[in-house]
Design an enzyme around this catalytic site. Structure first.
Site, PDB file in Angstrom:
ATOM      1  N   LYS A 141      -0.303  29.177 -14.251  1.00  0.00           N
ATOM      2  CA  LYS A 141       0.008  27.787 -14.466  1.00  0.00           C
ATOM      3  C   LYS A 141      -1.069  27.155 -13.551  1.00  0.00           C
ATOM      4  O   LYS A 141      -1.484  26.011 -13.927  1.00  0.00           O
ATOM      5  CB  LYS A 141       1.284  27.589 -14.002  1.00  0.00           C
ATOM      6  CG  LYS A 141       1.613  25.845 -14.419  1.00  0.00           C
ATOM      7  CD  LYS A 141       1.316  25.052 -12.983  1.00  0.00           C
ATOM      8  CE  LYS A 141       1.613  23.455 -13.168  1.00  0.00           C
ATOM      9  NZ  LYS A 141       1.251  22.779 -12.387  1.00  0.00           N
ATOM     10  N   GLU A 189      -1.636  15.592 -11.610  1.00  0.00           N
ATOM     11  CA  GLU A 189      -1.253  16.176 -10.503  1.00  0.00           C
ATOM     12  C   GLU A 189      -1.984  16.089  -9.169  1.00  0.00           C
ATOM     13  O   GLU A 189      -3.414  16.340  -9.253  1.00  0.00           O
ATOM     14  CB  GLU A 189      -0.959  17.750 -10.672  1.00  0.00           C
ATOM     15  CG  GLU A 189      -0.286  18.498  -9.623  1.00  0.00           C
ATOM     16  CD  GLU A 189      -0.146  19.867  -9.898  1.00  0.00           C
ATOM     17  OE1 GLU A 189       0.386  20.340 -11.227  1.00  0.00           O
ATOM     18  OE2 GLU A 189      -0.158  20.725  -8.912  1.00  0.00           O
ATOM     19  N   ASP A 232      -7.915  20.259 -27.614  1.00  0.00           N
ATOM     20  CA  ASP A 232      -6.364  20.493 -27.894  1.00  0.00           C
ATOM     21  C   ASP A 232      -5.835  21.489 -26.667  1.00  0.00           C
ATOM     22  O   ASP A 232      -5.783  22.446 -26.989  1.00  0.00           O
ATOM     23  CB  ASP A 232      -6.279  20.986 -29.380  1.00  0.00           C
ATOM     24  CG  ASP A 232      -4.963  21.276 -29.671  1.00  0.00           C
ATOM     25  OD1 ASP A 232      -4.012  21.278 -28.706  1.00  0.00           O
ATOM     26  OD2 ASP A 232      -4.542  21.359 -30.754  1.00  0.00           O
ATOM     27  N   HIS A 255      -0.816  20.147  -0.501  1.00  0.00           N
ATOM     28  CA  HIS A 255      -0.503  19.514  -1.629  1.00  0.00           C
ATOM     29  C   HIS A 255       0.488  17.985  -1.331  1.00  0.00           C
ATOM     30  O   HIS A 255       0.101  17.129  -1.986  1.00  0.00           O
ATOM     31  CB  HIS A 255       0.559  20.491  -2.251  1.00  0.00           C
ATOM     32  CG  HIS A 255       1.283  19.662  -3.445  1.00  0.00           C
ATOM     33  ND1 HIS A 255       0.649  19.882  -4.854  1.00  0.00           N
ATOM     34  CD2 HIS A 255       2.598  19.491  -3.798  1.00  0.00           C
ATOM     35  CE1 HIS A 255       1.253  19.567  -5.920  1.00  0.00           C
ATOM     36  NE2 HIS A 255       2.419  19.140  -5.186  1.00  0.00           N
TER      37      HIS A 255
END
Ligand code: MEV
Length: 438
Positions: free
Chosen positions: A280, A85, A296, A393
Site C-alpha cells: 500500500k 495523504e 487509470d 506522519h
C-alpha cells in the site's frame, strides 16, 4: 428517502443541483454553494471537466504536488504527484534526496506486453475447434486491420492469438488469449476494439466452416475484454550503495540499519498482513504519479496486487539484499501506462505533468513511476525501523488537524512552533488550542 428519478442525466447542471438540494439537502443553500464554489470561472475549462463523465455537478480537488531531486538513469526529474495523504510527497522527496548522492535510481522496462481475451462457449469436438482455429487465426488478425494499421505504424499491434481450452474448469468454455503491444498508449480502447472484432469474425467464420456440425457452428461469445493482469508489462527499478553509505545514527550503525531494513522487507515477503500495508505504501507513490499523469489508477492497483500474489501467496513487490557489503533495494511491478490518448491530451494539468517529466514515452513513464513506488517504500521502511511512522506522519498531518479546529493564522504559527519540539497527537493539538483560546 429521495424519490426515483428518471432522465436525471438529461437535466441541466443547475437542475441537477436543484434536484439534489431538494431531495438530499433540505434545500440548504450551503450545499449548493459548496458545489458552485468549486466550479472553474473559465467556462471552457469547466465544460471540458463536465464532459469527462456523466452527471458532473462540480469538481473534486486533490493537491497537485511535486517531488524534486529524483536522479533516474543519470537524468534528474521533478515528479508530479496527485495525492491527499499529507506525508507522501515529503517522504518521496526525502528518499530522492538521499539516493541522488548515492548513484540515484536505475530503472528498466523488462517487457511491455498487454493481454486481452475473448471468452466463448463451443459445444463439440475439441480437435475440430483446434483445426478451425489454425485455419482462422490469420483471418482473425486480418479482420482487425482497419483498427491495427495506425497502431502498427507506431510500433505496436497484435502479437499473438492463442486458443485456450478451459473446459476442465467450466464445461464448453474456451478463450482466445491475445497479446498486444500498444506503443505509447495505455491501449484499453485499442485492445477492446480488436477483441470485439476477433469475436465477430470468430462467430461468422465458424458459421461458414464446413468441418463443423450445426451445433459446433454455434459459437457463443460470452465477453471480449482486456485483462488488467499484465505480468509481462513489467518494469524494474533499483537503488544500491555500499552499506557504509546508509544512515548511521547513535541507535543504529549503518550495518545494523542495512540488516534491519532487509529484515523488514523479508517480513513483507513472507507475511501477507504486512505485505498488504508494505505494498500500500508503494502504491502511495505509484498512484500519485499515475493520477497526475492521467492514467487509470484502478487498473494499476488491480494489476499490481494480482502480480503480488502470482505465486499463490500475497507477497512484497520490493526486495532487499546485502551482498559483498553492497545494499540493494529493488521493485518489480507491472505498470500498463500510457502517455498518449485518454486524458493525456485533454486535462491541462495532466499535459503539464507530462511536460514536467520531459514528455516521456510510455516506457519512460513506467520507469519513473516504478521509481516513485520504490522511493516511497524506502522512506516508509526507513521511518518504520528508526523513529517509527507517526513522527513524520503526524508532523505533516498537523496542518490538517489545525484546519479541523479552524485555527487562525496566528494560532497556526504558535502551534507549529510548539510542535517543532513536541510530538504531534490529535489530543495535544486540542489541548494546546484550548490553552491559546483561554
Ligand atoms: C501509509 O499510507 C503507508 C505505510 O503504512 C506503508 C508501510 O507501512 O510500509 C507507512
Amino acid at each position: 428517502m429521495a424519490p426515483i428519478v428518471s432522465g436525471f442525466s438529461k437535466l441541466s447542471k443547475a437542475d441537477k443541483i436543484k434536484w439534489l438540494a431538494e431531495h438530499h439537502f433540505d434545500n440548504d443553500v450551503t450545499a449548493t454553494n459548496t458545489l458552485i464554489t468549486y466550479w472553474n470561472s473559465d467556462d471552457q475549462l469547466q465544460r471540458l471537466h463536465d464532459e469527462f463523465t456523466e452527471n458532473t455537478i462540480s469538481n473534486y480537488y486533490l493537491p497537485f504536488s511535486v517531488a524534486p531531486n529524483f536522479l533516474i538513469n543519470g537524468k534528474r526529474y521533478t515528479i508530479p504527484m496527485t495525492i491527499e495523504e499529507s506525508s507522501v510527497v515529503a517522504a518521496a522527496s526525502k528518499a530522492a534526496k538521499f539516493w541522488q548522492t548515492r548513484g540515484g535510481f536505475k530503472a528498466k522496462v523488462l517487457s511491455a506486453i498487454k493481454v486481452g481475451q475473448v471468452h466463448f462457449t463451443y459445444t463439440g469436438n475439441v480437435e475440430k475447434l483446434n483445426q478451425f482455429f489454425n485455419k482462422t487465426q490469420d483471418i482473425l488478425i486480418a479482420s482487425a486491420s482497419h483498427i491495427t494499421k495506425n497502431m502498427e505504424k507506431r510500433g505496436g499491434g497484435v502479437k499473438e492469438i492463442e486458443l485456450r481450452d478451459k473446459t476442465s474448469e467450466i464445461s464448453n468454455y474456451y478463450q482466445l488469449h491475445c497479446t498486444f503491444e500498444t506503443a505509447d498508449a495505455m491501449g484499453a480502447n485499442f485492445i477492446n476494439s480488436c477483441l470485439e472484432q476477433f469475436a465477430k469474425t470468430l462467430v461468422s467464420e465458424a458459421k461458414e466452416y464446413s468441418g463443423f456440425t450445426e451445433t459446433e457452428k454455434n459459437i457463443e461469445i460470452i465477453m471480449s475484454i482486456l485483462s488488467n493482469y499484465v505480468p509481462e508489462c513489467l518494469v524494474r527499478a533499483s537503488v544500491s550503495c555500499s552499506v557504509n553509505e546508509l544512515p548511521n545514527t547513535t541507535q543504529l550503525s549503518a550495518k545494523q540499519y542495512a540488516k534491519k531494513f532487509v529484515r523488514a522487507v523479508n517480513i513483507a515477503e513472507i507475511e501477507p498482513y504486512r505485505a498488504v500495508t508494505h505494498n500500500k505504501g508503494i502504491m502511495n507513490g505509484i498512484d500519485a504519479v499515475v493520477l497526475a499523469t492521467g492514467n487509470d489508477f484502478r487498473a494499476i492497483e488491480a494489476g499490481a496486487h494480482a502480480y503480488a500474489s502470482r505465486n499463490g501467496k500475497y507477497t512484497s513487490l520490493t526486495h532487499a539484499e546485502i551482498k559483498n557489503n553492497i545494499f540493494t533495494f529493488s521493485i518489480e511491478i507491472p505498470l500498463a501506462l500510457g502517455t498518449v490518448g485518454g486524458l493525456t491530451n485533454l486535462h491541462p494539468l495532466v499535459k503539464l505533468a507530462l511536460q514536467l517529466l520531459g514528455k516521456p514515452n510510455a516506457k519512460k513513464l513506467m520507469e519513473i513511476t516504478a521509481v516513485a513506488g520504490l522511493a516511497q517504500n524506502f522512506a516508509a521502511i526507513n521511518s518504520l525501523i528508526t523513529t517509527g511512522i507517526q513522527r513524520g506522519h503526524m508532523k505533516m498531518h498537523l496542518m490538517n488537524i489545525l484546519n479541523q479546529f479552524e485555527a487562525t493564522e496566528i494560532e497556526k504559527v504558535q502551534l507549529i512552533k510548539y510542535f517543532k519540539t513536541n510530538t504531534v497527537t490529535h489530543s495535544d493539538v486540542a489541548t494546546q488550542i484550548e490553552k491559546l483560546r483561554k
